[in-house]
Design a protein around this motif. Structure first.
Motif, PDB file in Angstrom:
ATOM      1  N   ARG A   1      10.580  -0.617   3.047  1.00 51.02           N
ATOM      2  CA  ARG A   1      10.712   0.390   4.105  1.00 51.02           C
ATOM      3  C   ARG A   1      11.752   1.443   3.729  1.00 51.02           C
ATOM      4  O   ARG A   1      11.546   2.635   3.980  1.00 51.02           O
TER       5      ARG A   1
ATOM      6  N   ALA B   1      10.189   3.828   1.218  1.00 48.01           N
ATOM      7  CA  ALA B   1       9.221   4.718   1.855  1.00 48.01           C
ATOM      8  C   ALA B   1       9.918   5.805   2.674  1.00 48.01           C
ATOM      9  O   ALA B   1       9.537   6.979   2.621  1.00 48.01           O
ATOM     10  N   GLN B   2      10.954   5.420   3.417  1.00 44.04           N
ATOM     11  CA  GLN B   2      11.674   6.390   4.241  1.00 44.04           C
ATOM     12  C   GLN B   2      12.354   7.452   3.390  1.00 44.04           C
ATOM     13  O   GLN B   2      12.375   8.630   3.751  1.00 44.04           O
TER      14      GLN B   2
ATOM     15  N   GLN C   1       7.137   8.577   2.906  1.00 45.72           N
ATOM     16  CA  GLN C   1       5.802   8.023   2.700  1.00 45.72           C
ATOM     17  C   GLN C   1       5.605   6.786   3.577  1.00 45.72           C
ATOM     18  O   GLN C   1       6.554   6.249   4.146  1.00 45.72           O
ATOM     19  N   ASN C   2       4.349   6.342   3.661  1.00 43.93           N
ATOM     20  CA  ASN C   2       4.072   5.066   4.310  1.00 43.93           C
ATOM     21  C   ASN C   2       4.506   3.934   3.386  1.00 43.93           C
ATOM     22  O   ASN C   2       4.280   4.009   2.173  1.00 43.93           O
ATOM     23  N   PRO C   3       5.124   2.879   3.924  1.00 43.28           N
ATOM     24  CA  PRO C   3       5.610   1.803   3.056  1.00 43.28           C
ATOM     25  C   PRO C   3       4.463   1.037   2.385  1.00 43.28           C
ATOM     26  O   PRO C   3       3.420   0.808   2.999  1.00 43.28           O
ATOM     27  N   LYS C   4       4.675   0.682   1.134  1.00 37.83           N
ATOM     28  CA  LYS C   4       3.731  -0.194   0.437  1.00 37.83           C
ATOM     29  C   LYS C   4       4.021  -1.633   0.858  1.00 37.83           C
ATOM     30  O   LYS C   4       4.992  -1.899   1.557  1.00 37.83           O
TER      31      LYS C   4
ATOM     32  N   GLN D   1      -1.446   0.850  -2.554  1.00 39.57           N
ATOM     33  CA  GLN D   1      -0.547   0.520  -1.453  1.00 39.57           C
ATOM     34  C   GLN D   1      -0.129  -0.948  -1.474  1.00 39.57           C
ATOM     35  O   GLN D   1       0.930  -1.306  -0.985  1.00 39.57           O
TER      36      GLN D   1
END
Length: 448
Positions: free
Chosen positions: A323, A326-327, A331-334, A370
């Motif tokens: 998280r 991604a932040q 981006q959206n977290p993998k 992802q």
């Protein structure tokens, strides 16, 4: 405060009814209509109680309980059972399940058992209600015990020695103690004693006067002065040169420092938190560390457990770092595949949490999908430990990255990708299947 309950039952009607009743009573509920789905939700939902049916088609409740017991020993499990399987439920409670209820059961009885489980096992949220140690992500009973000790010592002005392996989060704990103390509105300053040459250590800590040595063009406040009223964190204090230890001891005893080149002493007011990966008591016995300084620093000792002793924290930490990654990139977290998480949980982790963070960052960057695959984690662990992959592993890695790049270039168009690779579609599909690459994940993706 949320009370998270994971419901697992292959009876969808019962699942819906119980879920509605728990939600109406203030619980945060996630439901899974099978054992396999339930296990997959453990890391993403982070339940505080698991309620599972004993008899299910795919994975039964005993298998769910065994998994939770092995990977999340502090997580209470309540079993739901029919009359015919009561002996199995009794066996589960004998082996550590919190309780069992016989179907049909009263919802009020289930809610009572859930509340009892929450009370018995305590709050397992990542942070307590007042935010103490909010930066430290854990559900481990070992860590909870250390944090409870840290919380108590934070209220005093006592010197603290954190004696733990490298990478366990010593500075993070020191900051948490400072933030919970009466000195929280004053500076928290840190110095790594092993990273500063002995010739500069005195100037860094005590300061110096203008002209004290070549390059000293102005007066300089050392960290003891700069941290006035706050906390000074001496990291890797066990690496401090023996000759300098006597000077530090005098400063701690006299509560004043004399900057290099000055004839005037300056009063100090700092709390000392020190840390080391050495066994300082052994270092004292071997005369590598002054006994009087050891006792001055070691008024209260805290020991952070290594990551291998808190394996139930590994999925939690891995997802936390995902998280954060991604932040930072918007981006959206993998996420890690189930197999990848198993590898992470079972790894040796000589570098502890810091090593885990590095592995997460590395695999996040290198993963073209992802879902981060197990092989990528395995390769990262090998490279991180200095192991060279075999020729077959290196060839497989290249092949996977090559295929992923082709799909990226063609935005998932298999015909174009197979043409570029000069392979027929059937063979190309076989290669994609071998490396678990899904062309649909690349469609509509813009090239970087």
């Amino acid at each position: 405060m949320s009370k998270r309950v994971l419901l697992i039952d292959d009876d969808k009607d019962l699942l819906k009814l119980v879920s509605m009743r728990l939600k109406s009573d203030g619980f945060d509920v996630a439901s899974a209509d099978g054992g396999r789905k339930g296990l997959a939700m453990l890391d993403s939902f982070q339940p505080q109680v698991v309620v599972t049916d004993l008899r299910m088609d795919d994975i039964d409740g005993m298998a769910v309980f065994e998994y939770v017991k092995a990977n999340r020993p502090s997580l209470p499990v309540i079993m739901l059972t029919a009359h015919g399987s009561i002996p199995h439920a009794l066996e589960a409670t004998r082996r550590g399940a919190f309780a069992y209820l016989t179907k049909p059961f009263d919802s009020a009885e289930l809610i009572s058992e859930i509340n009892s489980a929450l009370q018995a096992h305590g709050d397992t949220d990542e942070e307590s209600s007042d935010g103490f140690c909010a930066r430290i992500v854990t559900r481990s009973p070992l860590m909870k015990e250390v944090l409870a000790q840290a919380r108590m010592v934070a209220r005093s002005d006592t010197s603290v020695l954190i004696q733990s392996e490298s990478g366990t989060g010593k500075e993070l704990l020191a900051r948490s103690i400072h933030d919970a103390s009466e000195r929280a509105d004053k500076p928290f300053l840190a110095i790594n004693c092993s990273a500063v040459p002995e010739s500069l250590l005195e100037s860094e800590l005590f300061g110096h006067s203008k002209g004290a040595f070549t390059g000293a063009t102005k007066n300089h406040d050392g960290l003891f002065q700069a941290a006035y009223g706050g906390t000074l964190f001496l990291d890797e204090v066990g690496d401090m040169p023996l000759g300098f230890q006597a000077k530090l001891l005098r400063v701690l005893q006299e509560r004043e420092v004399r900057p290099v080149g000055s004839t005037t002493s300056v009063p100090i007011d700092v709390r000392i938190i020190s840390a080391t990966h050495f066994d300082l008591e052994k270092e004292v016995e071997e005369q590598n560390f002054r006994k009087d300084l050891y006792y001055r620093l070691n008024v209260v000792q805290l020991t952070l457990p290594p990551l291998r002793e808190r394996r139930d924290d590994i999925p939690l930490l891995a997802n936390h770092f995902l998280r954060e990654q991604a932040q930072s990139k918007g981006q959206n977290p993998k996420r890690f595949s189930a197999e990848a998480l198993e590898i992470l949980v079972s790894a040796a982790w000589p570098g502890n949490v810091r090593q885990l963070q590095n592995i997460v960052e590395q695999t996040t960057v290198l993963s073209s999908t992802q879902v981060i695959p197990a092989q990528l984690v395995q390769n990262a662990l090998k490279m991180d430990s200095g192991e060279i992959p075999s020729f077959a592993e290196a060839r497989d890695n290249f092949e996977r990255e090559y295929l992923a790049e082709l799909l990226n270039i063609t935005q998932g168009n298999v015909s174009k990708a197979s043409n570029l690779a000069k392979r027929n579609r059937t063979e190309f599909y076989r290669l994609l299947h071998r490396h678990h690459l899904d062309p649909s994940e690349y469609r509509g993706r813009r090239q970087a």
